[in-house]
Design a protein around this motif. Structure first.
Motif, PDB file in Angstrom:
ATOM      1  N   GLY A 153     -15.760  -7.535   1.648  1.00 23.54           N
ATOM      2  CA  GLY A 153     -15.971  -6.374   0.787  1.00 23.54           C
ATOM      3  C   GLY A 153     -14.668  -5.781   0.290  1.00 23.54           C
ATOM      4  N   THR A 154     -14.643  -4.482   0.093  1.00 24.33           N
ATOM      5  CA  THR A 154     -13.469  -3.807  -0.473  1.00 24.33           C
ATOM      6  C   THR A 154     -12.451  -3.463   0.610  1.00 24.33           C
ATOM      7  N   TYR A 155     -11.259  -3.114   0.129  1.00 22.03           N
ATOM      8  CA  TYR A 155     -10.171  -2.697   1.020  1.00 22.03           C
ATOM      9  C   TYR A 155      -9.751  -1.267   0.693  1.00 22.03           C
ATOM     10  N   ASP A 156      -9.265  -0.562   1.691  1.00 23.38           N
ATOM     11  CA  ASP A 156      -8.670   0.763   1.507  1.00 23.38           C
ATOM     12  C   ASP A 156      -7.189   0.682   1.835  1.00 23.38           C
ATOM     13  N   TYR A 157      -6.413   1.591   1.236  1.00 25.81           N
ATOM     14  CA  TYR A 157      -5.042   1.739   1.695  1.00 25.81           C
ATOM     15  C   TYR A 157      -4.892   3.131   2.269  1.00 25.81           C
ATOM     16  N   ILE A 158      -4.229   3.204   3.391  1.00 24.91           N
ATOM     17  CA  ILE A 158      -3.946   4.476   4.060  1.00 24.91           C
ATOM     18  C   ILE A 158      -2.444   4.699   3.985  1.00 24.91           C
ATOM     19  N   LEU A 159      -2.053   5.826   3.440  1.00 23.49           N
ATOM     20  CA  LEU A 159      -0.636   6.179   3.369  1.00 23.49           C
ATOM     21  C   LEU A 159      -0.316   7.114   4.530  1.00 23.49           C
ATOM     22  N   ALA A 160       0.676   6.761   5.312  1.00 18.82           N
ATOM     23  CA  ALA A 160       1.080   7.573   6.454  1.00 18.82           C
ATOM     24  C   ALA A 160       2.582   7.823   6.394  1.00 18.82           C
ATOM     25  N   TYR A 171      14.937  11.096  10.571  1.00 23.63           N
ATOM     26  CA  TYR A 171      14.603  10.496   9.287  1.00 23.63           C
ATOM     27  C   TYR A 171      13.110  10.222   9.230  1.00 23.63           C
ATOM     28  N   LYS A 172      12.603  10.049   8.006  1.00 21.61           N
ATOM     29  CA  LYS A 172      11.182   9.782   7.787  1.00 21.61           C
ATOM     30  C   LYS A 172      11.031   8.617   6.815  1.00 21.61           C
ATOM     31  N   PHE A 173       9.898   7.915   6.911  1.00 21.27           N
ATOM     32  CA  PHE A 173       9.605   6.857   5.953  1.00 21.27           C
ATOM     33  C   PHE A 173       8.100   6.671   5.845  1.00 21.27           C
ATOM     34  N   ASP A 174       7.671   6.177   4.688  1.00 18.53           N
ATOM     35  CA  ASP A 174       6.245   5.960   4.438  1.00 18.53           C
ATOM     36  C   ASP A 174       5.788   4.641   5.044  1.00 18.53           C
ATOM     37  N   VAL A 175       4.549   4.632   5.498  1.00 23.19           N
ATOM     38  CA  VAL A 175       3.907   3.434   6.034  1.00 23.19           C
ATOM     39  C   VAL A 175       2.596   3.237   5.285  1.00 23.19           C
ATOM     40  N   VAL A 176       2.345   2.034   4.790  1.00 21.53           N
ATOM     41  CA  VAL A 176       1.099   1.720   4.092  1.00 21.53           C
ATOM     42  C   VAL A 176       0.270   0.788   4.965  1.00 21.53           C
ATOM     43  N   ILE A 177      -0.988   1.154   5.172  1.00 16.67           N
ATOM     44  CA  ILE A 177      -1.912   0.348   5.968  1.00 16.67           C
ATOM     45  C   ILE A 177      -3.032  -0.132   5.052  1.00 16.67           C
ATOM     46  N   LEU A 178      -3.224  -1.440   4.947  1.00 17.93           N
ATOM     47  CA  LEU A 178      -4.316  -2.031   4.178  1.00 17.93           C
ATOM     48  C   LEU A 178      -5.370  -2.519   5.160  1.00 17.93           C
ATOM     49  N   THR A 179      -6.590  -2.034   5.017  1.00 15.61           N
ATOM     50  CA  THR A 179      -7.638  -2.384   5.975  1.00 15.61           C
ATOM     51  C   THR A 179      -8.995  -2.423   5.297  1.00 15.61           C
ATOM     52  N   PRO A 180      -9.932  -3.259   5.772  1.00 13.37           N
ATOM     53  CA  PRO A 180     -11.264  -3.303   5.156  1.00 13.37           C
ATOM     54  C   PRO A 180     -11.927  -1.930   5.147  1.00 13.37           C
TER      55      PRO A 180
END
Length: 206
Positions: free
Chosen positions: A89-96, A127-136
């Motif tokens: 099916g589809t995927y979502d991206y979660i920005l953290a 320091y900080k940085f963005d993390v992208v999570i791709l998950t169903p």
């Protein structure tokens, strides 16, 4: 790589699965930013060329006295324009956003120009940085495996190589065009590309 776990078909448990997935990502990032200096021998650091130019290194010099303190989600949305990836099916991206610290007195800290000048009152650099999570989108269809890709200046070569797509394009899904003759030209895909990882139900962290 996180070992697959038994799938849970109970839809009421999906929020819990999402929390567990995020916790797994946080644990993985913490493990990758360990303060355990025993993992690597302390290298000999040559003197900097100038006050502004870091020293030239002939061997790898990993900073080990650094760690992740928190991982906070900032948003979630459909990935790849809502494309369907077979039975998954589809995927979502979660920005953290990850918040981290590094000790400027780490033996390899000299490889980062002026790092010591950024220390706070406690002597640490934040320091900080963005993390992208791709998950169903449907957590029950996830394979239970997670692929963590360490990017280099926003380049995510593992994702691009496995999907023939682009880690910098999470909003399209254009499969690569393969030539029909030996003299033809391959057209590189966009976004999920061939979607090899997505069709496997893999969770990907960038």
């Amino acid at each position: 790589m996180i070992k697959p776990t038994k799938r849970d078909k109970n839809p009421t448990r999906k929020p819990l699965q999402a929390v567990l997935a995020l916790s797994a990502v946080a644990a993985l990032l913490v493990a990758c930013g360990s303060s355990n200096s025993d993992l690597f021998p302390i290298p000999v650091i040559p003197a900097p060329k100038t006050a502004l130019v870091a020293p030239e290194l002939t061997v790898s010099c990993p900073i080990t006295n650094s760690w992740i303190e928190s991982l906070v989600t900032k948003g979630k949305a459909p990935a790849f324009n809502g494309a369907q990836f077979g039975a998954i099916g589809t995927y979502d991206y979660i920005l953290a956003e990850a918040s981290a610290k590094v000790n400027p007195n780490d033996p390899c800290a000299a490889t980062i120009v002026d790092l010591k000048n950024s220390a706070d009152a406690s002597g640490m650099v934040n320091y900080k940085f963005d993390v992208v999570i791709l998950t169903p989108s449907d957590a029950a269809k996830a394979s239970g495996s997670l692929l963590y890709i360490v990017n280099n200046r926003t380049n995510t070569s593992a994702l691009e190589g496995l999907n023939d797509g682009s880690g910098n394009d999470l909003f399209n899904n254009v499969a690569p065009v393969m030539p029909t003759t030996a003299t033809g030209t391959v057209t590189t895909g966009l976004g999920a590309g061939s979607a090899y990882l997505m069709k496997q139900g893999m969770t990907v962290v960038l």
